[in-house]
Design a protein around this motif. Structure first.
Motif, PDB file in Angstrom:
ATOM      1  N   GLY A 168      10.807  24.974  -7.444  1.00 35.97           N
ATOM      2  CA  GLY A 168      10.084  24.660  -6.215  1.00 35.97           C
ATOM      3  C   GLY A 168      10.310  25.745  -5.177  1.00 35.97           C
ATOM      4  O   GLY A 168      11.426  26.246  -5.022  1.00 35.97           O
ATOM      5  N   LEU A 169       9.230  26.119  -4.486  1.00 35.56           N
ATOM      6  CA  LEU A 169       9.310  27.189  -3.481  1.00 35.56           C
ATOM      7  C   LEU A 169       9.846  26.646  -2.151  1.00 35.56           C
ATOM      8  O   LEU A 169      10.028  25.454  -1.967  1.00 35.56           O
ATOM      9  N   TRP A 170      10.032  27.577  -1.206  1.00 40.26           N
ATOM     10  CA  TRP A 170      10.469  27.278   0.159  1.00 40.26           C
ATOM     11  C   TRP A 170      11.818  26.545   0.122  1.00 40.26           C
ATOM     12  O   TRP A 170      12.793  27.099  -0.362  1.00 40.26           O
ATOM     13  N   LEU A 174      13.318  28.524  -4.965  1.00 44.18           N
ATOM     14  CA  LEU A 174      12.991  29.312  -6.160  1.00 44.18           C
ATOM     15  C   LEU A 174      12.886  30.808  -5.855  1.00 44.18           C
ATOM     16  O   LEU A 174      13.271  31.652  -6.681  1.00 44.18           O
ATOM     17  N   GLN A 175      12.374  31.124  -4.640  1.00 47.81           N
ATOM     18  CA  GLN A 175      12.191  32.533  -4.272  1.00 47.81           C
ATOM     19  C   GLN A 175      13.512  33.285  -4.131  1.00 47.81           C
ATOM     20  O   GLN A 175      13.529  34.506  -4.082  1.00 47.81           O
ATOM     21  N   ARG A 176      14.609  32.548  -4.065  1.00 45.29           N
ATOM     22  CA  ARG A 176      15.921  33.204  -3.941  1.00 45.29           C
ATOM     23  C   ARG A 176      16.519  33.543  -5.322  1.00 45.29           C
ATOM     24  O   ARG A 176      17.613  34.093  -5.402  1.00 45.29           O
ATOM     25  N   TRP A 177      15.835  33.199  -6.397  1.00 51.85           N
ATOM     26  CA  TRP A 177      16.376  33.401  -7.751  1.00 51.85           C
ATOM     27  C   TRP A 177      15.639  34.495  -8.512  1.00 51.85           C
ATOM     28  O   TRP A 177      15.708  34.551  -9.743  1.00 51.85           O
ATOM     29  N   ARG A 178      14.941  35.393  -7.798  1.00 49.42           N
ATOM     30  CA  ARG A 178      14.065  36.345  -8.486  1.00 49.42           C
ATOM     31  C   ARG A 178      14.821  37.342  -9.338  1.00 49.42           C
ATOM     32  O   ARG A 178      14.268  37.903 -10.275  1.00 49.42           O
ATOM     33  N   PRO A 190      11.853  29.934   4.932  1.00 52.11           N
ATOM     34  CA  PRO A 190      11.475  29.540   3.577  1.00 52.11           C
ATOM     35  C   PRO A 190      10.506  30.498   2.923  1.00 52.11           C
ATOM     36  O   PRO A 190      10.343  30.486   1.703  1.00 52.11           O
ATOM     37  N   THR A 191       9.851  31.345   3.745  1.00 52.26           N
ATOM     38  CA  THR A 191       8.866  32.243   3.155  1.00 52.26           C
ATOM     39  C   THR A 191       9.434  33.645   2.930  1.00 52.26           C
ATOM     40  O   THR A 191       8.731  34.525   2.414  1.00 52.26           O
ATOM     41  N   ALA A 192      10.710  33.852   3.311  1.00 50.37           N
ATOM     42  CA  ALA A 192      11.336  35.144   2.996  1.00 50.37           C
ATOM     43  C   ALA A 192      11.552  35.213   1.494  1.00 50.37           C
ATOM     44  O   ALA A 192      11.753  34.185   0.843  1.00 50.37           O
ATOM     45  N   PHE A 193      11.491  36.402   0.945  1.00 45.58           N
ATOM     46  CA  PHE A 193      11.761  36.690  -0.479  1.00 45.58           C
ATOM     47  C   PHE A 193      10.635  36.257  -1.420  1.00 45.58           C
ATOM     48  O   PHE A 193      10.789  36.305  -2.641  1.00 45.58           O
ATOM     49  N   LEU A 194       9.509  35.811  -0.857  1.00 47.82           N
ATOM     50  CA  LEU A 194       8.355  35.496  -1.711  1.00 47.82           C
ATOM     51  C   LEU A 194       7.653  36.799  -2.115  1.00 47.82           C
ATOM     52  O   LEU A 194       7.760  37.809  -1.416  1.00 47.82           O
TER      53      LEU A 194
END
Ligand code: FUB
Length: 345
Positions: A168-170, A174-178, A190-194
């Motif tokens: 799940g995003l935000w 999930l965007q922190r696990w790239r 929540p939209t950083a690292f997307l």
């Protein structure tokens, strides 16, 4: 999370137009994962409360503490609340935010799969077991090794293999696990690292479960969602890309992976010949409901598929006070799903 405007909504009128009504109204319930065990319907929802947390884009106001399991003798019967099934204080590794759960059964043991923020503020996914589908469930002392993010859905295939779908995003991180490791860098946004808009969208994950359903049997793999040309959906394609609320069901031998598009509020799906995908985008199952989130499951009851979903109509639009509902879904001859409008014109 930015609220959808509700000022113009007349909730008495809306409730008359709703295609179905809350299954229970004495508590708020959301994120329904429905299963049939031994001929009876069991629904594993989040148990929404107003814990007084301020609204933010990380979903801190979704401060749920426990789970209740609902059951129904048949699709038309009254839903029964079976009381407390698991509380966060009884989960050694978890601190807060008992978000969307799922459950499954193997050899007479029932498994509740749930995400929560651990004591280091990183979302993990845990398991708790019971001899009854309604609990009470006893949590494993540690989260599933290698688990991360939110919204687990555990699908049992015809040969008995079980797969967990999640992500799940935000607020779901999930965007922190790239990179495969948790990125704890600031900012909190929540939209950083997307990904950038012209990059492929972030993907949900799948992992086969071990035979005892307590751990992953493999390193989680990304699940591709592609368009009709076989190209990955882009991050800018916010009406179609994955956001949260993974679910997997089978229809006529094909695998249907469905999910929420989050900030555009649709429930969409893709179709594949394999539980691992790639899933070719197929369309929308559900148009936006009242409330920011949309989260669902698909459950076959006596040969018919039903969509279990939620909205915030009972709470008159309070996004973190939702109610579980159910409606039948129908397929077209080509296997696509007929889109459901949650409120009649
Ligand atoms: O209920 C908390 C979160 O809201 C869920 O984990 C998401 O899917 C969204 O429904």
């Amino acid at each position: 999370m930015p609220e959808k405007s509700i000022e113009h909504i007349n909730f008495d009128e809306l409730n008359k137009k709703a295609i179905s009504q809350p299954l229970v109204s004495h508590i708020y319930t959301a994120d329904p994962s429905a299963h049939v065990f031994d001929g009876k319907i069991y629904i594993y929802p989040s148990h929404d409360i107003d814990a007084g947390e301020a609204f933010d884009d990380l979903g801190s106001h979704f401060a749920m503490e426990d789970y209740h399991v609902l059951s129904m003798d048949s699709i038309d019967s009254k839903a029964v609340d079976n009381g407390l099934a698991l509380h966060v204080k009884d989960v050694p590794w978890a601190k807060q935010q008992m978000w969307a759960p799922d459950a499954n059964e193997k050899d007479g043991t029932y498994y509740l799969f749930f995400p929560a923020k651990a004591h280091d503020d990183i979302f993990r996914i845990g398991v708790a077991t019971s001899t009854s589908p309604t609990g009470p469930f006893k949590a494993e002392p540690e989260a599933i090794k290698g688990s991360f993010s939110i919204d687990p859905a555990v699908f049992k295939d015809d040969d008995g293999s079980c797969f967990m779908y999640f992500g799940g995003l935000w607020g779901g991180q999930l965007q922190r696990w790239r990179t495969g490791e948790f990125n704890a860098a600031q900012p909190e946004s929540p939209t950083a690292f997307l990904p950038e808009g012209d990059e492929p969208a972030l993907l949900p994950y799948i992992a086969k479960m071990t035979d005892d359903l307590l751990e992953f049997d493999e390193k989680p793999k990304e699940i591709e969602i592609v368009d009709e040309n076989g190209d990955l959906l882009l991050a800018s394609d916010i009406d179609r890309r994955f956001f949260e609320a993974a679910w997997l069901h089978k229809h006529n031998g094909k695998y249907y992976f469905s999910y929420s598009t989050g900030d555009t509020h649709f429930i969409c799906y893709g179709i594949s010949d394999s539980p691992y995908g790639p899933f070719t985008y197929g369309g929308r199952i559900l148009e936006p409901v009242v409330g920011w989130t949309s989260h669902h499951s698909v459950c076959n009851v006596e040969g018919k598929d039903y969509l279990f979903y939620h909205d915030s109509s009972l709470s008159k639009g309070v996004t973190h006070l939702r109610s579980v509902k159910v409606i039948e879904i129908n397929y077209n001859e080509d296997g696509t799903i007929q889109t459901i409008e949650p409120y009649r014109d």
